[in-house]
Design a protein around this motif. Structure first.
Motif, short mmCIF file in Angstrom:
data_model
loop_
_atom_site.label_atom_id
_atom_site.label_comp_id
_atom_site.label_asym_id
_atom_site.label_seq_id
_atom_site.Cartn_x
_atom_site.Cartn_y
_atom_site.Cartn_z
N LEU A 298 0.92 -1.30 0.14
CA LEU A 298 0.14 0.11 0.18
C LEU A 298 0.98 1.14 0.07
O LEU A 298 0.34 2.26 -0.19
N GLU A 299 2.65 0.84 0.73
CA GLU A 299 3.19 2.55 0.68
C GLU A 299 3.31 2.88 -1.36
O GLU A 299 4.16 3.82 -1.63
N HIS A 300 3.54 1.51 -1.97
CA HIS A 300 4.15 1.81 -3.32
C HIS A 300 3.14 1.45 -4.36
O HIS A 300 3.16 0.54 -5.19
N MET A 301 1.76 1.85 -4.25
CA MET A 301 0.90 1.22 -5.27
C MET A 301 1.19 1.84 -6.46
O MET A 301 1.67 3.76 -6.43
N GLY A 302 0.95 1.45 -7.89
CA GLY A 302 0.68 2.23 -8.82
C GLY A 302 -0.37 2.38 -9.09
O GLY A 302 -1.19 2.39 -8.64
N SER A 303 -0.53 3.15 -10.27
CA SER A 303 -1.25 4.03 -11.16
C SER A 303 -3.05 3.16 -11.47
O SER A 303 -3.72 3.42 -10.92
N MET A 304 -2.31 1.90 -12.03
CA MET A 304 -2.82 1.38 -12.39
C MET A 304 -3.79 0.86 -10.98
O MET A 304 -5.58 1.05 -10.97
N GLU A 305 -3.11 0.28 -9.59
CA GLU A 305 -4.50 0.76 -8.58
C GLU A 305 -5.47 1.41 -8.31
O GLU A 305 -5.99 1.45 -7.89
N SER B 298 -7.91 -9.07 2.33
CA SER B 298 -9.25 -8.42 1.20
C SER B 298 -9.04 -7.68 0.07
O SER B 298 -8.98 -7.46 -0.67
N TYR B 299 -7.59 -6.49 0.57
CA TYR B 299 -6.70 -5.69 -0.21
C TYR B 299 -6.54 -6.27 -1.63
O TYR B 299 -6.41 -6.48 -2.61
N GLU B 300 -5.88 -7.26 -1.09
CA GLU B 300 -5.22 -8.37 -2.14
C GLU B 300 -6.78 -9.29 -2.82
O GLU B 300 -6.03 -9.44 -4.43
N LYS B 301 -7.21 -9.51 -3.05
CA LYS B 301 -8.74 -10.35 -3.03
C LYS B 301 -9.21 -9.57 -3.71
O LYS B 301 -9.55 -9.53 -5.71
N ILE B 302 -8.93 -8.35 -3.50
CA ILE B 302 -10.39 -6.69 -4.50
C ILE B 302 -9.00 -6.78 -5.68
O ILE B 302 -9.53 -7.05 -7.37
N MET B 303 -8.17 -6.61 -5.12
CA MET B 303 -6.91 -6.08 -6.92
C MET B 303 -7.20 -7.54 -8.15
O MET B 303 -7.17 -7.48 -8.69
N SER B 304 -6.83 -8.94 -7.18
CA SER B 304 -7.18 -10.28 -7.80
C SER B 304 -8.34 -10.59 -8.68
O SER B 304 -7.85 -10.97 -9.82
N SER B 305 -9.20 -9.91 -7.73
CA SER B 305 -10.17 -10.31 -8.89
C SER B 305 -10.58 -9.65 -9.84
O SER B 305 -11.29 -9.45 -10.71
N VAL C 263 -8.12 2.05 -10.05
CA VAL C 263 -8.81 0.67 -9.43
C VAL C 263 -10.39 1.20 -8.72
O VAL C 263 -10.73 1.10 -8.43
N LEU C 264 -9.05 2.11 -7.19
CA LEU C 264 -9.85 1.92 -5.93
C LEU C 264 -10.44 3.83 -6.51
O LEU C 264 -11.74 3.60 -5.81
N ARG C 265 -10.44 4.12 -7.09
CA ARG C 265 -10.75 5.54 -7.19
C ARG C 265 -11.91 4.86 -8.75
O ARG C 265 -13.31 5.91 -8.69
#
Length: 207
Positions: A6-13, A197-204, A16-18
């Protein structure tokens, strides 16, 4: 998949959150419009990933009085979610829902009926966010019965900070504004999934 940092998230991640924030806020606005039977406009929500200690400043400071609706999450993801409004915004929504004079009751405390209406409003708004997240990720997400509290922002936010501080200190904040200018409602939706859960969301979503 590599561990999500979470400290070094890419623009794509972040995108997705946005997107999760945008869709959730849109669903919540629609649900609110139907509830009060009025067309409600929404500004583009502001979506940020923040540390717990930064959240109270965003909602007006640790000592500002807010209405908080807290739910715990279960199912394919776990964590907490919270919907917060400043007291003035909560008053506006209750007055709209109950067809009360918007000026007359500006400073009065909430009655039992008002509190019941607030809990229902929180339940519907939170449900709209959860539903959009569930549809987007194709995951089953269930929530507890909402717990309503009117307190200082610092006190309300200390609950998830204590509970989830041990697994991470980041929360997804979606700041939304509904309604007309003179009766604008500021709503803060805070999603606090566990790291897993963050990882599950991104993976899905294929990330």
């Amino acid at each position: 998949m590599s561990k999500l940092d979470l400290e070094h998230m890419g623009s794509m991640e972040y995108d997705v959150l946005r997107e999760i924030g945008n869709i959730g806020a849109g669903n919540a606005t629609t649900a609110l419009s139907q509830m009060v039977n009025l067309k409600i406009d929404m500004k583009v929500p502001k979506v940020e990933l923040l540390e717990f200690k930064e959240l109270s400043d965003i909602v007006g400071g640790a000592e500002s009085l807010v209405v908080g609706i807290l739910l715990t999450l279960e199912g394919d993801i776990d964590g907490m979610m919270m919907f917060m409004m400043d007291k003035c915004s909560a008053r506006h929504i209750v007055n709209l829902l109950m067809n009360l004079d918007l000026e007359e009751l500006e400073v009065e405390d909430f009655s039992e009926m008002d509190l019941s209406a607030l809990q229902e409003i929180g339940n519907i708004i939170a449900g709209a966010y959860l539903s959009s997240l569930s549809q987007l990720t194709n995951m089953t997400i269930m929530s507890s019965v909402p717990y309503l509290s009117i307190d200082m922002a610092g006190a309300i936010l200390s609950v998830p900070a204590i509970e989830f501080g041990k697994v991470g200190d980041k929360a997804l904040l979606i700041q939304s504004q509904f309604g007309e200018k003179e009766k604008e409602v500021n709503g803060y939706f805070i999603l606090i999934p566990s790291m897993n859960s963050y990882e599950k969301i991104m993976s899905s979503l294929g990330l």
